[in-house]
Design an enzyme around this catalytic site. Structure first.
Site, mmCIF file in Angstrom:
data_model
loop_
_atom_site.group_PDB
_atom_site.id
_atom_site.type_symbol
_atom_site.label_atom_id
_atom_site.label_comp_id
_atom_site.label_asym_id
_atom_site.label_seq_id
_atom_site.Cartn_x
_atom_site.Cartn_y
_atom_site.Cartn_z
ATOM 1 N N PHE A 22 -6.899 -2.882 -0.177
ATOM 2 C CA PHE A 22 -5.971 -1.891 -0.744
ATOM 3 C C PHE A 22 -6.803 -0.768 -1.380
ATOM 4 O O PHE A 22 -7.793 -1.045 -2.054
ATOM 5 C CB PHE A 22 -5.112 -2.568 -1.814
ATOM 6 C CG PHE A 22 -3.750 -1.989 -1.985
ATOM 7 C CD1 PHE A 22 -2.636 -2.586 -1.418
ATOM 8 C CD2 PHE A 22 -3.570 -0.830 -2.736
ATOM 9 C CE1 PHE A 22 -1.366 -2.055 -1.597
ATOM 10 C CE2 PHE A 22 -2.309 -0.291 -2.914
ATOM 11 C CZ PHE A 22 -1.203 -0.901 -2.346
ATOM 12 N N GLU A 58 -4.800 -10.992 -4.260
ATOM 13 C CA GLU A 58 -5.316 -12.110 -3.454
ATOM 14 C C GLU A 58 -6.760 -12.475 -3.823
ATOM 15 O O GLU A 58 -7.301 -13.481 -3.331
ATOM 16 C CB GLU A 58 -5.264 -11.756 -1.960
ATOM 17 C CG GLU A 58 -3.882 -11.872 -1.328
ATOM 18 C CD GLU A 58 -2.916 -10.778 -1.770
ATOM 19 O OE1 GLU A 58 -3.362 -9.629 -1.930
ATOM 20 O OE2 GLU A 58 -1.726 -11.087 -1.963
ATOM 21 N N HIS A 88 4.850 -3.034 -11.199
ATOM 22 C CA HIS A 88 4.020 -3.793 -10.261
ATOM 23 C C HIS A 88 2.547 -3.741 -10.664
ATOM 24 O O HIS A 88 1.830 -4.745 -10.598
ATOM 25 C CB HIS A 88 4.209 -3.227 -8.846
ATOM 26 C CG HIS A 88 3.599 -4.064 -7.765
ATOM 27 N ND1 HIS A 88 4.052 -5.326 -7.455
ATOM 28 C CD2 HIS A 88 2.567 -3.831 -6.931
ATOM 29 C CE1 HIS A 88 3.320 -5.827 -6.467
ATOM 30 N NE2 HIS A 88 2.409 -4.938 -6.139
HETATM 31 N N1 INI Z 1 -3.169 -4.039 -4.608
HETATM 32 C C1 INI Z 1 -4.304 -3.413 -5.007
HETATM 33 O O1 INI Z 1 -5.408 -3.940 -4.775
HETATM 34 N N2 INI Z 1 -4.241 -2.212 -5.641
HETATM 35 C C2 INI Z 1 -3.051 -1.605 -5.904
HETATM 36 O O2 INI Z 1 -3.071 -0.488 -6.483
HETATM 37 C C3 INI Z 1 -1.852 -2.242 -5.513
HETATM 38 N N3 INI Z 1 -0.567 -1.621 -5.767
HETATM 39 O O3 INI Z 1 -0.551 -0.526 -6.334
HETATM 40 O O4 INI Z 1 0.459 -2.145 -5.422
HETATM 41 C C4 INI Z 1 -1.941 -3.503 -4.861
HETATM 42 N N4 INI Z 1 -0.829 -4.150 -4.450
HETATM 43 C C5 INI Z 1 -0.892 -5.224 -3.480
HETATM 44 C C6 INI Z 1 -1.133 -6.587 -4.096
HETATM 45 O O5 INI Z 1 -2.476 -6.699 -4.562
HETATM 46 C C7 INI Z 1 -0.909 -7.709 -3.072
HETATM 47 O O6 INI Z 1 -1.784 -7.535 -1.985
HETATM 48 C C8 INI Z 1 0.531 -7.720 -2.550
HETATM 49 O O7 INI Z 1 1.447 -7.811 -3.619
HETATM 50 C C9 INI Z 1 0.745 -8.946 -1.609
HETATM 51 O O8 INI Z 1 0.537 -10.172 -2.294
#
Ligand code: INI
Length: 161
Positions: A22, A58, A88
């Site tokens: 991400f 994760e 979130h």
């Molecule tokens: N994951 C990140 O690493 N950074 C972020 O900014 C982010 N936002 O903004 O939502 C993010 N979301 C995904 C999360 O880490 C999980 O992968 C997802 O919820 C699936 O379990």
């Protein structure tokens, strides 16, 4: 006074890096800084194993699995969570920080936290090789120091002057 020895020499140590996809541009810059620092401090690139995960949430699961193998002197976790308009952000930040803490508690393997938690992309870029340095590099130094210190804590320190 007796002081436990401290060292930033990574020679002969094996590391695992868990990095989230991400905000990939930022993660890649953190990984570059981390890898460079480990090598500068004497680690062999063949002794640095990298696991990509989907997002910061994760990271703890992969870190726990890797830590439990017993193969690594320390782990480094890398990623960036950027504040959006919903709660979130807070849940992902809590999940990753508490999760990494729990991995250390459960396995006794040092895990450095190189996951950025910022209000915007500019703050993240500044900390991924920009004006504020590279937090991946700083996390690598923390991992090396703890990888050296933790085994030393099991011995009594040598007497000082
Ligand atoms: N994951 C990140 O690493 N950074 C972020 O900014 C982010 N936002 O903004 O939502 C993010 N979301 C995904 C999360 O880490 C999980 O992968 C997802 O919820 C699936 O379990």
């Amino acid at each position: 006074m007796n002081v436990y020895p401290s060292s930033l020499d990574a020679t002969g140590l094996r590391f695992a890096v868990v990095v989230s996809r991400f905000n990939h541009l930022i993660s890649a810059a953190l990984l570059e800084g981390c890898h460079e620092t480990l090598l500068e401090r004497g680690a062999d690139s063949d002794d640095v194993d990298v696991a990509w995960v989907p997002g910061a949430f994760e990271i703890p699961q992969a870190a726990r699995t890797l830590a439990k193998t017993g193969r690594y002197a320390a782990l480094v976790t890398l990623g960036s969570v950027i504040r959006g308009g919903t709660p979130h952000f807070d849940y992902v930040c809590l999940g990753v920080t508490h999760g990494v803490r729990d991995v250390m508690r459960e396995t006794d393997v040092p895990v450095a936290l190189g996951v950025l938690t910022t209000d915007d992309v500019g703050q993240a870029l500044a900390r991924a090789g920009g004006a504020e340095g590279n937090k991946g590099s700083e996390a690598a130094l923390a991992a090396i120091e703890m990888a050296r210190l933790c085994p030393a804590l099991l011995q009594r320190p040598r007497g000082g002057a």
